[in-house]
Each structure stands twice: as structure tokens, then as C-alpha cells.
Scaffold this active site. Sequence first.
Site, short mmCIF file in Angstrom:
data_model
loop_
_atom_site.label_atom_id
_atom_site.label_comp_id
_atom_site.label_asym_id
_atom_site.label_seq_id
_atom_site.Cartn_x
_atom_site.Cartn_y
_atom_site.Cartn_z
N GLY A 47 -6.27 -4.91 19.58
CA GLY A 47 -6.83 -5.34 18.29
C GLY A 47 -5.73 -5.85 17.37
O GLY A 47 -4.64 -5.28 17.35
N ASP A 81 -1.68 2.04 22.13
CA ASP A 81 -1.40 2.82 23.35
C ASP A 81 -1.65 2.03 24.64
O ASP A 81 -0.87 2.11 25.58
CB ASP A 81 -2.33 4.04 23.40
CG ASP A 81 -1.74 5.22 22.68
OD1 ASP A 81 -0.56 5.14 22.28
OD2 ASP A 81 -2.46 6.23 22.52
N ASP A 105 -5.59 1.90 13.48
CA ASP A 105 -6.19 3.23 13.70
C ASP A 105 -5.25 4.41 13.44
O ASP A 105 -5.73 5.55 13.35
CB ASP A 105 -6.71 3.34 15.15
CG ASP A 105 -7.75 2.27 15.49
OD1 ASP A 105 -8.41 1.78 14.55
OD2 ASP A 105 -7.89 1.95 16.68
N LYS A 139 -25.84 15.15 -9.97
CA LYS A 139 -24.99 14.06 -9.44
C LYS A 139 -25.84 12.84 -9.12
O LYS A 139 -26.91 12.97 -8.52
CB LYS A 139 -24.29 14.53 -8.15
CG LYS A 139 -23.03 15.31 -8.42
CD LYS A 139 -21.96 15.04 -7.41
CE LYS A 139 -20.72 14.57 -8.12
NZ LYS A 139 -19.65 14.18 -7.23
P1 ADP Z 1 -4.48 -1.20 22.23
O1 ADP Z 1 -3.17 -1.73 22.67
O2 ADP Z 1 -4.80 -1.55 20.80
O3 ADP Z 1 -4.63 0.29 22.52
P2 ADP Z 1 -6.18 -1.81 24.52
O4 ADP Z 1 -6.35 -0.38 24.90
O5 ADP Z 1 -7.37 -2.69 24.60
O6 ADP Z 1 -5.64 -1.96 23.03
O7 ADP Z 1 -5.03 -2.41 25.42
C1 ADP Z 1 -4.58 -3.74 25.26
C2 ADP Z 1 -4.25 -4.35 26.60
O8 ADP Z 1 -3.18 -3.63 27.21
C3 ADP Z 1 -5.37 -4.30 27.62
O9 ADP Z 1 -6.31 -5.32 27.45
C4 ADP Z 1 -4.59 -4.49 28.91
O10 ADP Z 1 -4.26 -5.84 29.12
C5 ADP Z 1 -3.31 -3.71 28.63
N1 ADP Z 1 -3.45 -2.36 29.20
C6 ADP Z 1 -4.22 -1.35 28.77
N2 ADP Z 1 -4.14 -0.28 29.59
C7 ADP Z 1 -3.29 -0.63 30.58
C8 ADP Z 1 -2.80 0.02 31.75
N3 ADP Z 1 -3.16 1.26 32.07
N4 ADP Z 1 -1.93 -0.67 32.54
C9 ADP Z 1 -1.55 -1.92 32.23
N5 ADP Z 1 -1.99 -2.59 31.15
C10 ADP Z 1 -2.85 -1.97 30.34
O1 F6P Z 2 -8.09 -0.58 17.49
C1 F6P Z 2 -8.52 -1.28 16.36
C2 F6P Z 2 -10.03 -1.38 16.36
O2 F6P Z 2 -10.43 -2.16 15.26
C3 F6P Z 2 -10.76 -0.05 16.37
O3 F6P Z 2 -10.80 0.55 15.09
C4 F6P Z 2 -12.10 -0.46 16.91
O4 F6P Z 2 -12.73 0.63 17.55
C5 F6P Z 2 -11.74 -1.53 17.91
O5 F6P Z 2 -10.47 -2.03 17.54
C6 F6P Z 2 -12.71 -2.66 18.01
O6 F6P Z 2 -12.29 -3.50 19.03
P1 F6P Z 2 -12.86 -4.96 19.33
O7 F6P Z 2 -12.05 -5.91 18.51
O8 F6P Z 2 -12.62 -5.15 20.78
O9 F6P Z 2 -14.30 -4.95 18.95
#
Ligand code: ADP
Ligand code: F6P
Length: 329
Positions: A15, A107, A131, A218
Site C-alpha cells: 500500500g 512486512d 498501519d 449527551k
Molecule cells: P506490505 O508490504 O504493505 O505488507 P503486502 O503484504 O501486500 O504489503 O506485500 C507487498 C508485496 O511484497 C507483495 O505483493 C509481494 O510481491 C511481496 N511479498 C509479500 N510476501 C512475500 C513473501 N513471503 N516472499 C516474497 N515476496 C513477498
Molecule cells: O496497509 C495499508 C492499507 O491501507 C491497510 O490499512 C488496508 O487494510 C490495506 O492497505 C488495503 O489494501 P488495498 O490497497 O489492497 O485495498
Amino acid sequence: MSDEIKTIGVLTSGGDAPGMNAAIRAVVRKSIARGVKVKGIKKGYMGLLNEEIIDMDSHSVSDVIQRGGTILGTARCKEFTTEEGQKKGAEVCRKYGIDGVVVIGGDGSYRGAQALSKQGINTIGIPGTIDLDISCTDYTIGFDTAVNTAMEAIDKVRDTSSSHERCSIIEVMGRNAGYIALWCGVANGAEDILLPEKYDFNEQNIINNIINNRKRGKTHHLIINAEGIGHSTSMARRIEAATGIETRATILGYMQRGGSPTCKDRYYASIMGAYAADILCDGKTNRVVALKHGEFTDYDIDEALAMQKDIPDYEYEVSRLLSSSSKVI
Ligand code: ADP
Ligand code: F6P
């Protein structure tokens, strides 16, 4: 292999978050100052696999620090979660002469950076998410802007809620974490603050609070509900049926992720971007930048991903006290 870093890449992933542009700008300018070339990788890991790679210089990041979103674009990329995708990503880096990559994201993006590092490409992560749910750091880029945006919107809903003597349920983002809800709940003086980490699903308690508050005169009742609990619209219907008080749900949604970053987001993102460029140019890999106890530092990604984070007990107690005080006066 020579350990010297000659060219680095920078990408934003997951995001978007206000302040990401300040981080990109700092990565670019600090690397250039150290004599290292910079390539921008568009649309996160997807753009890496699709070779959407551009040369960046100091001028590429002019006039961006005040802009929301990310100038590089972002994406979620399923292919990169596979070993095949990760090998391909490393090959693309080698093809473009990219020795190391700064990954700005949450993460999930760190797991991608960890995988790329295992494939022999140096990686450094920067926490970029509204977040605030990254365990190793007390600050993530975008949270400050998001809570200020949400706070202002909630004040506005409160005005109309008061005029109409309604109950308002306002749902804020945060995925499975309740930090945005906690901060807005306290800052907006909410009567109830519902956090995924703490919620007991006892709706009757909320209904009793609303009825008691109304008896004491309130004119509004503000409930901040976290996205991780959700179901605000059906909750509003049930509350209205049980209390007889008009109840409306407002889901703030993506407005929380946009807008011009606050000073804090611009400043901290700038320092973190420069820090990431420095340690990448020093030859470090598989690290993430963090702000811990007021100091900028870095952690091994494996260690960072294994850390746990929860709503701080004292802050939660205070939030309960301040919201419940309005119920007993
Ligand atoms: P954020 O980085 O905000 O937590 P996501 O969890 O959607 O968002 O992760 C972003 C991108 O990171 C994913 O679309 C994917 O390309 C990569 N990613 C997520 N998990 C893994 C994983 N276990 N191994 C490799 N790449 C990953
Ligand atoms: O991680 C940021 C965030 O805006 C979260 O608060 C929300 O749950 C999620 O991304 C929404 O993701 P998407 O843009 O894929 O709808």
C-alpha cells in the site's frame, strides 16, 4: 565478487503511504552524494519482473517531497512470492547492474527483500505503511499523515452527529492492527474505541453506554471502529434497533492513504531514506531501518520479522479511562 556498490535500485511496494516520496528523494540524493548511481524500479516487485526500470538523478526527485502517493508507483505481486519469481528478480537486477535495492513498504515487502537478499542482491527495507504495524520500529512512514487526515474527517462527522443527536460509527484503516483507531479514538474524544487486538465482541456493552450517555444528556456518541473488526454498517443497524437512536456508519477508506505528508512524515522519511542509502552503500544487506526509543537504527530482516508488537498496555488503559470518563460524569 567485488563488494563495491556502484548502482542501487529503489522501489515502493504494498500500500502507498504519504512520505514515500520524501524517502525516495533522500535515497536518490544520498546515494548520488556517495558516488553511487540510482535506478528507480516502478510498481514494486511487479515492475522489477517487468523491467520497468528508469535512471534517476537529483533532478528526478525535485518537487516531490510535498506530494502524497509514490512517484514510482506501487503494486502487489504474487509472482514474487515464488522462488522462480525471486530468481527472475535477481537476474533482472544483474542485467541492469543493480548491486542493491532499497525497498520501501511493509512486512510483506520486507519478505520480498529478504528473498532477494538470499538470491545475492543486497537489500535494505524502510518501513512505509500507514498501519504502524511493523514490530521493530516505533514509526512507519505515512502513519502521522493518515491519523491527522482521519482526525480532521472525524471532527467533521462529529459536528453533524451532534446536530442531529445521532450515534456515529467511524471505521478507520489499519488492516489487522488498531493503531490508527487508538490514536484517533483518543485524539477525537470518542466514547468507544474498538481495537482488533482487544475487542470482546460484546455489543451489549456499547449499547448500554449509548443509552446511559443519552440519559445524561449527551447529544452524540462517537464510536471509532478499526477495519480489523469491520462490519460498521451492520453494527450501526443493530445499535439503532436496540437503542432507538439514529445511528450512521462512515467508512473513511482510502482518503486516509492520500494527501500531502505532514512535516513529521517528510522529516523522518528523509532521515530513513538517507540512512538506508548509507548502509546499502556501506555493503550491508538484509537489514531494515527503524526508529527505536528515539534513535534511528537498523535490524536484520529475519530478526525484525520475528518480533512481536502489541498495543502498549498503558496507552490502552488511558484510552479506556478517557473514553469511559465521558460515561460516568
Ligand atoms: P506490505 O508490504 O504493505 O505488507 P503486502 O503484504 O501486500 O504489503 O506485500 C507487498 C508485496 O511484497 C507483495 O505483493 C509481494 O510481491 C511481496 N511479498 C509479500 N510476501 C512475500 C513473501 N513471503 N516472499 C516474497 N515476496 C513477498
Ligand atoms: O496497509 C495499508 C492499507 O491501507 C491497510 O490499512 C488496508 O487494510 C490495506 O492497505 C488495503 O489494501 P488495498 O490497497 O489492497 O485495498
